[in-house]
Design a protein around this motif. Structure first.
Motif: not given
Lengths: 132, 132
Positions: A74-102
DNA sequence: AGTTGATTCATACTTTTGGGTGAGGGATTG
DNA sequence: CAATCCCTCACCCAAAAGTATGAATCAACT
C-alpha cells in the motif's frame, strides 16, 4: 554461407587449372571465412543488445530494496502517486481512503526512506529503484 | 590470429603426412576462421556499445523546451534544487537569497510548467528534459 | 530616455504537508 | 490464542508550501 561455399568451389577450380599456390588459396579461404564470422558475430551481438535494450527501458522493481526498507504494498502505491505529483487529498480520492490514511502512509514512508519531505522521498525511492 | 596461423600450419603438416582429404582440410580452415571472425565481430560490437552507453547516461538540457516555457536561468537553478528534495528555506540558503524570493521563483515555475505542486513541477520538468 | 524582463524582497493569507499519538479490525504466524 | 503487522481512521498542532499583490533594482534592448 552458401555463397561462401560457392565462391570456395570457384576458387578451388582456379586452384587446379590456373596453378595458384596452396598458400594463396588458404589465405583467401581464411580471409573469406573471417569476414563471414565477423558478420555473424555482429548479428549475434546486435540481437543480444536488443534484448538488453528492452530490459533497460522497462522498469524492474528492486525486491531486495523493498524488503530492506520494509515498505508495504500500500505504501508503494501511495509512493507511486506521490511521485506523479498528486496531493495527499488526490491520492486519498484515487485509492478510496481518507486523507488521514494517506498521511499515515506517507509518514511511514518518510521514516522508512529516511526523508523529511515528499520530494526527498521520491528522490530516494528512485535511487533505490522502488519507482521508475 | 597468430594462434590460428599456427594451428593452420599444424593441420597442413597432417595434410601432407596423414593424407587427409583436401575437403576436410578446407572445412577445418573454414570453421576455424569463422570462429575467429565471430570473436572479432563481437569485440567490435561490444566496443561500439560501450561508447553509446556513455552518451546515453549523460543528460542534455532541451534548449528548445527552455525557450518554449520561458523559464529563466535562476528558475532552473531553483528547479534543480527542488528536484533534489530541498525545502524552499534550504534552497534560499544555498542560493543566498530570501525565502520569499524562492517562493516567487517557484510560483513562476508552477505557472510556466502548468503545475499546482512542486512534485508535479518536477515531474513535468523531467518529461520536458529540463532536469535529469 | 523609456520599456521590458529578470531578480530580489516584503506582507498577508490560505492550503498542504508533516509530526505525534491513539485506536480498531483483519490477516498471518508461532 | 497471543503476538505482530498491515491498513484504516481520527484529532491536534506546527511547519512548509503556495497564492496574491506590490515594489525596488538592474541590465539589456529600442
Amino acid at each position: 554461407m552458401a555463397v561462401a561455399i560457392l565462391l570456395l568451389k570457384m576458387i578451388e577450380f582456379q586452384f587446379y587449372f590456373q596453378k595458384l599456390s596452396a598458400e594463396v588459396y588458404i589465405g583467401i579461404i581464411g580471409v573469406l571465412f573471417t569476414l563471414v564470422g565477423i558478420w555473424a558475430g555482429q548479428r549475434i551481438a546486435r540481437k543480444r543488445k536488443m534484448q538488453q535494450g528492452i530490459q533497460q527501458g522497462e522498469f524492474k522493481l528492486d525486491e531486495e530494496a523493498l524488503l530492506r526498507t520494509g515498505i508495504s504494498k500500500r505504501e508503494i502505491e501511495v509512493l507511486e502517486w506521490m511521485a506523479r505529483g498528486l496531493s495527499n487529498q488526490e491520492i486519498a480520492d484515487t485509492l478510496f481512503v481518507s486523507l488521514n490514511t494517506v498521511k499515515t502512509h506517507t509518514a511511514s514512508l518518510f521514516l522508512k526512506l529516511d526523508a523529511k519531505r515528499r520530494t526527498q522521498a521520491i528522490q530516494r525511492a528512485k535511487d533505490l529503484r522502488l519507482i521508475p
